[in-house]
Design a protein around this motif. Structure first.
Motif, short mmCIF file in Angstrom:
data_model
loop_
_atom_site.label_atom_id
_atom_site.label_comp_id
_atom_site.label_asym_id
_atom_site.label_seq_id
_atom_site.Cartn_x
_atom_site.Cartn_y
_atom_site.Cartn_z
N CYS A 87 0.84 -1.20 0.00
CA CYS A 87 0.00 0.00 0.00
C CYS A 87 0.87 1.25 0.00
N SER A 88 0.43 2.24 -0.76
CA SER A 88 1.23 3.46 -0.86
C SER A 88 0.31 4.63 -1.15
N PHE A 89 0.78 5.84 -0.81
CA PHE A 89 0.12 7.04 -1.30
C PHE A 89 0.30 7.07 -2.82
N SER A 117 -4.98 6.74 3.62
CA SER A 117 -4.57 6.83 5.02
C SER A 117 -3.86 5.52 5.38
N PRO A 118 -2.81 5.61 6.21
CA PRO A 118 -2.15 4.37 6.64
C PRO A 118 -3.09 3.46 7.42
N PHE A 140 7.53 13.66 5.46
CA PHE A 140 8.23 14.43 6.48
C PHE A 140 7.49 14.30 7.81
N GLU A 141 7.73 15.23 8.69
CA GLU A 141 7.10 15.18 10.01
C GLU A 141 5.58 15.24 9.89
N THR A 142 5.07 15.77 8.78
CA THR A 142 3.63 15.93 8.59
C THR A 142 2.90 14.60 8.60
N THR A 143 3.45 13.60 7.91
CA THR A 143 2.74 12.33 7.79
C THR A 143 3.15 11.35 8.89
N ALA A 144 4.20 11.70 9.64
CA ALA A 144 4.71 10.76 10.64
C ALA A 144 3.68 10.39 11.72
N PRO A 145 2.88 11.35 12.25
CA PRO A 145 1.94 10.95 13.30
C PRO A 145 0.92 9.92 12.83
N ALA A 146 0.37 10.09 11.65
CA ALA A 146 -0.63 9.13 11.16
C ALA A 146 0.02 7.77 10.93
N ASN A 147 1.24 7.77 10.40
CA ASN A 147 1.91 6.50 10.18
C ASN A 147 2.27 5.83 11.50
N ALA A 148 2.68 6.65 12.47
CA ALA A 148 2.98 6.10 13.80
C ALA A 148 1.71 5.50 14.40
N MET A 149 0.60 6.20 14.24
CA MET A 149 -0.67 5.73 14.79
C MET A 149 -1.08 4.39 14.17
N ALA A 150 -0.79 4.21 12.89
CA ALA A 150 -1.13 2.94 12.23
C ALA A 150 -0.38 1.79 12.89
N VAL A 151 0.92 1.99 13.13
CA VAL A 151 1.73 0.94 13.76
C VAL A 151 1.24 0.70 15.19
N ARG A 156 -1.57 -2.73 19.12
CA ARG A 156 -2.58 -2.88 20.17
C ARG A 156 -3.63 -3.91 19.80
N ALA A 157 -3.93 -3.99 18.50
CA ALA A 157 -4.96 -4.95 18.06
C ALA A 157 -4.36 -6.32 17.80
N GLY A 158 -3.05 -6.46 17.99
CA GLY A 158 -2.41 -7.76 17.77
C GLY A 158 -2.34 -8.17 16.31
N ILE A 159 -2.33 -7.19 15.42
CA ILE A 159 -2.25 -7.50 13.99
C ILE A 159 -0.78 -7.68 13.62
N ARG A 160 -0.42 -8.91 13.26
CA ARG A 160 1.00 -9.21 13.02
C ARG A 160 1.33 -9.23 11.54
N ASN A 161 0.34 -9.23 10.65
CA ASN A 161 0.63 -9.30 9.21
C ASN A 161 0.67 -7.90 8.59
N PHE A 162 1.01 -6.93 9.41
CA PHE A 162 1.14 -5.55 8.93
C PHE A 162 2.55 -5.08 9.23
N SER A 163 3.14 -4.33 8.29
CA SER A 163 4.45 -3.73 8.55
C SER A 163 4.59 -2.49 7.69
N ILE A 164 5.56 -1.66 8.02
CA ILE A 164 5.80 -0.46 7.21
C ILE A 164 7.24 -0.44 6.71
N LEU A 165 7.39 0.09 5.52
CA LEU A 165 8.72 0.36 4.99
C LEU A 165 8.99 1.83 5.32
#
Lengths: 363, 351
Positions: A87-89, A117-118, A140-151, A156-165
């Protein structure tokens, strides 16, 4: 449209332009840091309103443009795997790696999807437990909070088949790298308003003092940019070098604290290679140890991939403001948005693409 | 007609660039333009095709006919303001209207995927018939194929159409003259945003409805009133910008438009701002651009605005004296820039 049209008013634009002309007594070179500002400048023709003495050069603030070839190649490798939904923008899909782009991976059967959205990627992971869902976390720092929130939410939901590059980059180290270069011609900065909406602008205060350079936090509409130029030129003419906030309707000095907290929970500062600029120390974000399981680079064993950039592309000089896009011998001939040599020709925020689309004949 | 002097077996699209077809080859931008020009246009060349109009103009037994075809792969199949069935009729009927023709007969080809819901197909077929009746055309022939489950996207529809060109007047890009005024028949960008909103699950205060409609009646009123129409084009994929760039390029004349007078609804503008899209490139399915002799401009606008489908009509620019085939635009703050084709579909921006 409310809150947009007010900032695109032609009469007010002319008034700002006249005010800038009035205070300008000699040549100044300003850099707008953010690609969104570059896009607005060229799309609306803002630089045409400025006096000849003011030169705007286009900075390294397009996340698509500065993502290293190496990371693009890693993305292509991961996206090609049969078990992966990548998945990508949208505008990352056409950025050329060493061998093709994400669109070409898609056309060969790779499952490459555009998300807005991530968190959509996290949802895909939940819905496809037999697949590995990878999100290309650029920006940049703009998208970092949303990406951090996704991780954070995936963990928290125990989803293990998700990762970010993770290929996040940070503005202040890049500004320092530019200012430390002996070729640097930039005398004042328009800082990226949306980055500062998250981070505030305290980080810029030591930079302004150390390099004696005015930094004006600036928005993205035509009047924002003209106002930012005015404030920056005024400082230069008066011999001041301060951090000023033009974009007060979105930015406070301290920024968005909860957003900063989620970023520092999930990410830590790492060294990062920038396309065209090379490796800049402490200029990126990678995952913190508690979230290391969400690192796609490690999960898919692609950390060893390296890549050398095309020698003909001068994107590094363009993003440092040393050259304009049309000064590149390949501009519009061997390098076009259909067949880009470098990323600035791809993204709608890239300086080369903006010049190609809006300026090809004028330059 | 020029006869090719040499015969080449090599693929005209550099294979090294694109060894496989990309989505952008159908996106209405420069890549599609290159595919159509270099592969299809160069291979099939003949005078009717070489006119590069929305349909072919053919003289058969003294009658002048317009002939066109279009395929419909839209997803979702139902969206606010229409569905794939009504769209399949409107698209082809509108292409005929853009040739100045009265649409008469359509064909309908269905590619169905095994497992497609029969009730949904029934609703789509009913919608096609309703649209055809409204447009005054008959669906007179057709074809049905079913492909294995997983080999199609539920349903694809192809329609071809024939229309009669009653007046002796030629309406195509070659007729564009310096001084012509450029009109659009209504607000732009609604269809593309309506589709995207459903596809991506974006919600707005009120649903944005597609502008999908048959505009043949509207065109007929312009022609019947004796308006000196030089060129018409429906602003579908690639939006208004792509239509103008194509016409400017084919005619060889400069087209100059003014950003501040281009009609875009507030909700569409808002959606475009959120998604980082330019409404100039967003698709329409019931809007066209008309190049009209300057003395008829005002009257043409009055006729358009008196019609339910043309209420939002506006003059957006005019044809300049420069013979460079470019489109230029005066921006909201009064500077000038060029307007170009995109490479493919517009991609939402990161930030």
């Amino acid at each position: 449209m409310k809150f947009i049209d007010e900032y695109r008013d032609p009469a007010a634009a002319q008034q700002f332009a006249a005010a800038i002309r009035r205070i300008t007594t000699r040549p100044w070179t300003l850099m707008e840091v953010c690609g969104g500002q570059t896009h607005a400048i060229v799309r609306f023709g803002i630089d045409e309103l400025l006096p000849d003495e003011i030169r705007l050069v286009h900075g390294p603030g397009c996340p698509v443009c500065v993502t290293s070839l190496e990371l693009i190649d890693k993305a292509l490798e991961i996206a090609s795997r049969p078990e992966v939904i990548f998945c990508s923008f949208g505008d990352m899909l056409r950025v050329p790696g060493t061998k093709g782009d994400l669109f070409s991976v898609k056309s060969r059967g790779g499952d490459v999807r555009i998300v807005y959205s991530p968190l959509d990627a996290v949802k895909l992971a939940r819905e496809n437990p037999d697949k590995e869902v990878v999100f290309f976390a650029v920006g940049f720092e703009t998208t970092a909070p949303a990406n951090a929130m996704a991780v954070y939410q995936a963990e928290r939901a125990g989803i293990r088949n998700f990762s970010i590059l993770a290929s996040h980059v940070l503005v202040p180290p890049a500004m320092e790298a530019l200012l430390s270069s002996p070729d640097c011609q930039v005398q004042g900065f328009l800082a990226a308003g949306h980055v500062c909406a998250i981070m505030g602008y305290t980080e810029y205060e030591p930079i302004a003092a150390k390099y004696n350079v005015p930094i004006v936090v600036t928005g993205f509409e035509p009047l924002d940019i003209l106002h930012g130029v005015y404030l920056c030129v005024k400082q230069l003419e008066e011999g001041r070098a301060e951090v000023e906030n033009q974009y007060a309707r979105a930015v406070t000095r301290d920024g968005n604290r909860p957003a900063q907290e989620i970023v520092s929970t999930v990410f830590r500062v790492v060294h990062r290679g920038w396309r065209g600029l090379g490796k800049i120390p402490s200029s990126g974000l990678g995952l913190t140890p508690p979230y290391a399981a969400y690192d796609a680079e490690a999960k898919f064993g692609v950390a060893g991939i390296t890549a050398a950039e095309d020698g003909e592309c001068i994107s590094g000089q363009i993003m440092q403001g040393i050259k304009y896009p049309h000064e590149c011998p390949a501009f519009g001939t061997r390098c076009t948005p259909e067949k880009p040599l470098g990323a600035p020709m791809v993204s709608s925020e890239g300086a080369c693409a903006a010049y190609y689309r809006y300026r090809r004949v004028v330059v | 007609m020029s006869i090719p002097t040499s015969f080449s077996l090599s693929c005209p699209i550099p294979i090294s660039d694109y060894p496989t077809v990309q989505l952008a080859h159908g996106g209405g931008g420069r890549l599609m333009n290159q595919l159509v020009e270099r592969m299809f246009g160069a291979t099939f060349q003949n005078p009717a095709l070489d006119a590069r109009h929305d349909g072919a103009l053919l003289e058969i037994g003294g009658a002048r006919l317009a002939f066109t075809t279009d395929s419909f792969v839209v997803h979702p199949r139902f969206f606010p303001g229409g569905d794939i069935g009504s769209l399949a009729v409107h698209g082809t009927v509108n292409d005929l209207a853009m040739c100045g023709a009265r649409p008469l007969f359509l064909s309908a080809g269905f590619v169905l995927e095994e497992g497609m819901d029969m009730d949904e197909l029934w609703r789509i077929v009913q919608s096609m018939q309703a649209a055809a009746a409204e447009a005054g055309v008959q669906i007179v022939t057709g074809d049905t194929k079913v492909v294995d489950r997983g080999k199609g996207d539920g349903l694809y529809i192809n329609t071809s159409g024939i229309g009669l060109v009653e007046s002796g007047r030629k309406i195509d890009p070659s007729q564009v003259q310096p001084g012509d005024v450029v009109l659009v028949s209504g607000d732009i960008g609604r269809h593309g945003i309506a589709i995207m909103a459903v596809r991506e699950g974006l919600e707005f205060e009120t649903a944005i409805e597609s502008d999908s409609a048959c505009v043949a009646g509207l065109v007929r009123e312009l022609l019947d009133a004796g308006i000196d129409v030089h060129c018409l084009r429906d602003m579908t994929r690639g939006g208004m910008a792509s239509s103008l760039v194509e016409i400017a390029g084919t005619s060889g004349h400069r087209v100059h438009i003014d950003e501040t007078v281009i009609p875009v609804r507030q909700d569409v503008r808002g959606a475009c701002e959120i998604l980082g899209l330019d409404p100039l490139y967003v698709a329409n399915e019931g809007r066209f651009v008309a190049f009209v002799a300057p003395e008829d401009g005002e009257r043409a606008l009055e006729i358009l605005r008196a019609h339910p489908l043309g209420q939002g009509a506006a003059q957006v620019g005019k044809v300049g004296a420069q013979g460079d085939g470019l489109v230029t635009m005066r921006s909201a703050i009064g500077a000038t820039r060029i307007v170009d084709l995109l490479s493919g579909e517009q991609l939402p921006r990161i930030c």
